[in-house]
Design an enzyme around this catalytic site. Structure first.
Site, PDB file in Angstrom:
ATOM      1  N   PRO A 129       0.817  -1.212   0.000  1.00 43.73           N
ATOM      2  CA  PRO A 129       0.000   0.000   0.000  1.00 43.73           C
ATOM      3  C   PRO A 129       0.854   1.266   0.000  1.00 43.73           C
ATOM      4  CG  PRO A 129      -0.408  -1.323   1.994  1.00 43.73           C
ATOM      5  CD  PRO A 129       0.570  -2.069   1.175  1.00 43.73           C
ATOM      6  N   THR A 177       2.414   2.751  -2.435  1.00 42.55           N
ATOM      7  CA  THR A 177       3.580   2.845  -3.299  1.00 42.55           C
ATOM      8  C   THR A 177       3.268   3.572  -4.608  1.00 42.55           C
ATOM      9  OG1 THR A 177       3.046   0.594  -3.905  1.00 42.55           O
ATOM     10  CG2 THR A 177       4.920   0.905  -2.451  1.00 42.55           C
ATOM     11  N   GLY A 178       2.061   4.070  -4.729  1.00 46.81           N
ATOM     12  CA  GLY A 178       1.770   4.902  -5.896  1.00 46.81           C
ATOM     13  C   GLY A 178       1.081   4.170  -7.026  1.00 46.81           C
ATOM     14  N   HIS A 203      16.375   1.598  28.786  1.00 45.12           N
ATOM     15  CA  HIS A 203      15.961   0.678  27.730  1.00 45.12           C
ATOM     16  C   HIS A 203      16.511   1.138  26.371  1.00 45.12           C
ATOM     17  CE1 HIS A 203      12.892  -2.033  25.790  1.00 45.12           C
ATOM     18  NE2 HIS A 203      13.140  -1.198  24.793  1.00 45.12           N
ATOM     19  N   GLU A 204      16.314   2.402  26.063  1.00 43.53           N
ATOM     20  CA  GLU A 204      16.748   2.904  24.747  1.00 43.53           C
ATOM     21  C   GLU A 204      18.274   2.903  24.649  1.00 43.53           C
ATOM     22  OE1 GLU A 204      14.682   3.040  22.448  1.00 43.53           O
ATOM     23  OE2 GLU A 204      12.884   2.973  23.718  1.00 43.53           O
ATOM     24  N   HIS A 216      19.513  -0.440  23.645  1.00 41.33           N
ATOM     25  CA  HIS A 216      19.476  -0.644  22.173  1.00 41.33           C
ATOM     26  C   HIS A 216      20.689   0.014  21.527  1.00 41.33           C
ATOM     27  CE1 HIS A 216      15.568  -2.449  21.737  1.00 41.33           C
ATOM     28  NE2 HIS A 216      14.908  -1.415  22.256  1.00 41.33           N
ATOM     29  N   ASP A 223       9.542  -5.260  21.009  1.00 36.50           N
ATOM     30  CA  ASP A 223      10.842  -5.779  20.558  1.00 36.50           C
ATOM     31  C   ASP A 223      10.789  -7.296  20.416  1.00 36.50           C
ATOM     32  OD1 ASP A 223      11.796  -3.219  20.767  1.00 36.50           O
ATOM     33  OD2 ASP A 223      12.567  -3.490  22.811  1.00 36.50           O
TER      34      ASP A 223
HETATM   35  P1  ADP Z   1      -1.474   2.960  -3.638  1.00 36.03           P
HETATM   36  O1  ADP Z   1      -2.532   3.070  -4.648  1.00 36.03           O
HETATM   37  O2  ADP Z   1      -0.300   2.153  -4.102  1.00 36.03           O
HETATM   38  O3  ADP Z   1      -1.925   2.526  -2.276  1.00 36.03           O
HETATM   39  P2  ADP Z   1      -1.363   5.788  -3.974  1.00 36.03           P
HETATM   40  O4  ADP Z   1      -1.119   5.876  -5.423  1.00 36.03           O
HETATM   41  O5  ADP Z   1      -2.739   6.012  -3.498  1.00 36.03           O
HETATM   42  O6  ADP Z   1      -0.853   4.406  -3.409  1.00 36.03           O
HETATM   43  O7  ADP Z   1      -0.359   6.778  -3.262  1.00 36.03           O
HETATM   44  C1  ADP Z   1      -0.754   7.636  -2.241  1.00 36.03           C
HETATM   45  C2  ADP Z   1      -0.007   8.930  -2.331  1.00 36.03           C
HETATM   46  O8  ADP Z   1       1.374   8.738  -2.085  1.00 36.03           O
HETATM   47  C3  ADP Z   1      -0.072   9.562  -3.687  1.00 36.03           C
HETATM   48  O9  ADP Z   1      -1.199  10.357  -3.827  1.00 36.03           O
HETATM   49  C4  ADP Z   1       1.205  10.367  -3.735  1.00 36.03           C
HETATM   50  O10 ADP Z   1       1.030  11.622  -3.132  1.00 36.03           O
HETATM   51  C5  ADP Z   1       2.163   9.588  -2.882  1.00 36.03           C
HETATM   52  N1  ADP Z   1       3.053   8.760  -3.700  1.00 36.03           N
HETATM   53  C6  ADP Z   1       3.141   7.418  -3.686  1.00 36.03           C
HETATM   54  N2  ADP Z   1       4.097   6.973  -4.532  1.00 36.03           N
HETATM   55  C7  ADP Z   1       4.610   8.076  -5.116  1.00 36.03           C
HETATM   56  C8  ADP Z   1       5.641   8.284  -6.096  1.00 36.03           C
HETATM   57  N3  ADP Z   1       6.311   7.268  -6.653  1.00 36.03           N
HETATM   58  N4  ADP Z   1       5.907   9.549  -6.468  1.00 36.03           N
HETATM   59  C9  ADP Z   1       5.242  10.583  -5.911  1.00 36.03           C
HETATM   60  N5  ADP Z   1       4.287  10.452  -5.003  1.00 36.03           N
HETATM   61  C10 ADP Z   1       3.965   9.219  -4.579  1.00 36.03           C
END
Ligand code: ADP
Length: 519
Positions: free
Chosen positions: A211, A213-214, A431-432, A435, A507
């Site tokens: 999720p 990742t664009g 604790h920190e 680490h 942890d």
């Molecule tokens: P997904 O559909 O994979 O869950 P989204 O496309 O909805 O993710 O991404 C959510 C937001 O994250 C986008 O609106 C954008 O602002 C940002 N984002 C994610 N990946 C990129 C990327 N490669 N370049 C620029 N912005 C990105």
């Protein structure tokens, strides 16, 4: 049926009923007998008399107020009304004007007023039936939803094609994915270039990745580059408790898309409908199978001329039904992964475009500190930094805001309201530091970037180490060192206080999961 028609219809019904009542109040004449009528005529009380020769009924309209009306019947016979009045001694100056054969018009109009609501109701019923038939719903079963208007139709917002302003320039990193999709843009722009050579236009492309990742952004960018409409719907919207509704929605969706071709259909979370058939997990299986079948049928139904491309996004390609991935369906898969260091710094730059940064700010440094962040996390980070700067009344975003924003994205906002006792603070600090010391002592953990004992979200504090490189391969000793690092806090607590708290539970979870995957 649209809301406007419904409201209009109800307005007509109410208005005509109101008119009916009002007209009844004014138009009903008072009944008097012929003798009284003659007396009043002799007194010159009437301006006009309307006659109906069929039944000798008359309406007498008062001179002083035309809304005061009397109804009566004059004696039947050969004589005409004016002769009868003349004989009865109504003098010339008091003689009313006589209008022959005016049928009792107000009553007739009133009667017609009653028809208007009935006709309107029939019209509404007709529109309602038609809208249901168009949406394909209600045709199926008695089980299906009745009464809910346009139930099977995808709501207008989703189906209205958006002209997106997004292009590939707005998607940073993800170069391979862009290259793959470049071809789809070409197909949409100049299909004939490919069809001339007998090439089949791809029907479906599956975007696979975690999720944020664009994937949605990429799909929009394809539509934006090709300048075609973008129709988006989420897989979960197809899944209904009513069997058959999801399939009807699919039909409706593709029907409209074909009318708008060339265009892009984007199905987010496609795994909600595309799971392997026959697996009983998740309930609602029958409905999901019907929906999935319908999607496959629709995609098979595209001929080589139909220029509609379905892009679908999922983070679980492994759970999808194999029929989904067959040639001619979603036979192309594009991987969209979390960005590497280069990708992260490009994404940060894209999202810094409209934000003023302090002159010394180096976004690459931020990119270094954010391994594992998705594009959405990075977009969020830039936004949080801007909000922080605004709160501090600054005119540009500085490094300190960016670094604080990282913490916010990782662990949530500071919990200033939480009251922490001195003793808890001491335990957290030990604790920190535990680490941090282990991180320093083992070979394979990157240098410590930050130690914090400020409570955020559910965490009391944390120690963040940098990631030298983005790794995809981990050696055994790296993993072991990482587990030692994760257990450093636990060890420190035991050493200092002779017992442990609930603090290291997180942890221990992490270590357990690493150990499990190593096995
Ligand atoms: P997904 O559909 O994979 O869950 P989204 O496309 O909805 O993710 O991404 C959510 C937001 O994250 C986008 O609106 C954008 O602002 C940002 N984002 C994610 N990946 C990129 C990327 N490669 N370049 C620029 N912005 C990105």
């Amino acid at each position: 049926m649209s809301k406007k028609i419904l409201i209009g219809g109800i307005a007509i019904i109410v208005l005509s009923l109101a008119l009916y009542l009002v007209s009844g109040a004014t138009a009903q004449p008072t009944r008097i007998n012929w003798g009284e009528a003659v007396k009043k005529a002799q007194n010159g009380e009437f301006a006009t008399i309307e006659t109906n020769s069929n039944n000798h009924s008359i309406i007498l309209v008062s001179k002083s107020d035309s809304s005061v009306r009397f109804a009566s019947v004059y004696p039947a016979g050969k004589a005409k009304l004016d002769e009868i009045l003349d004989k009865a001694g109504v003098t010339q100056d008091k003689f009313p004007q006589i209008e022959n054969d005016v049928s009792n018009s107000p009553d007739r109009w009133r009667g017609m007023l009653l028809f208007v609501p009935i006709i309107t109701m029939f019209a509404l019923l007709f529109f309602y039936m038609r809208s249901r038939r168009e949406s394909g719903g209600g045709l199926r079963t008695g089980r299906g939803p009745s009464g809910a208007m346009g139930f099977t139709r995808n709501s207008g917002k989703l189906i209205v094609p958006q002209r997106v302003g997004v292009t590939f320039q707005d998607v940073a990193g993800a170069d391979e994915a862009k290259q793959e999709l470049e071809e789809i843009v070409e197909f949409l722009k100049q299909p004939e270039r490919f069809t001339k050579l007998g090439a089949r236009i791809p029907k479906g492309v599956l975007l696979v990745g975690p999720p944020g990742t664009g994937k949605t952004l990429l799909a929009k960018a394809v539509a934006g580059e090709a300048n075609v409409p973008f129709i988006s719907i989420s897989g979960s919207e197809f899944v209904e408790i009513y069997v058959g509704v999801g399939a009807a929605r699919v039909r409706d969706l593709f029907e409209r898309a074909k009318k708008m071709a060339p265009c892009i259909i984007f199905i987010d979370e496609v795994d909600a409908v595309g799971r392997k058939r026959g697996s009983r997990a998740g309930g609602g299986t029958e409905e999901r199978e019907q929906t999935l079948n319908q999607i496959l049928v629709e995609m098979d139904g595209f001929d080589s001329q139909t220029n509609v491309i379905v892009l679908a996004a999922t983070n679980r390609a492994d759970v999808l039904d194999p029929a989904f991935l067959r040639p001619g369906r979603f036979d192309r898969q594009v991987m969209v992964d979390n960005p590497d260091y280069m990708g992260r710094s490009q994404i940060l730059k894209v999202h810094a475009r409209s934000k003023p940064l302090d002159s010394g700010v180096d976004l690459e440094r931020i990119a270094k500190q954010t391994p594992g962040f998705s594009g959405a996390d990075l977009a969020n980070l830039m936004n949080e930094a801007a909000i922080l700067s605004a709160r501090r009344n600054k005119t540009s975003i500085g490094l300190s805001e960016l670094e604080e924003a990282i913490d916010r994205v990782v662990a949530g906002p500071e919990r200033k309201s939480r009251i922490i006792s001195e003793r808890e603070k001491v335990i957290t600090a030990y604790h920190e530091v535990g680490h941090a010391l282990v991180a320093k002592l083992v070979k394979n953990v990157d240098p410590v970037q930050k130690i914090s004992i400020v409570a955020r979200g559910r965490m009391g504090g944390y120690t963040r180490v940098g990631a030298g490189d983005d790794r995809t391969l981990w050696t055994r000793s790296q993993l072991e060192d990482f587990m030692a690092f994760a257990l450093g806090g636990h060890a420190a607590e035991e050493l200092m206080f002779g017992e442990v708290t609930t603090g290291p539970s997180n942890d221990i979870e992490r270590v357990t999961s690493i150990a499990r995957s190593m096995v």
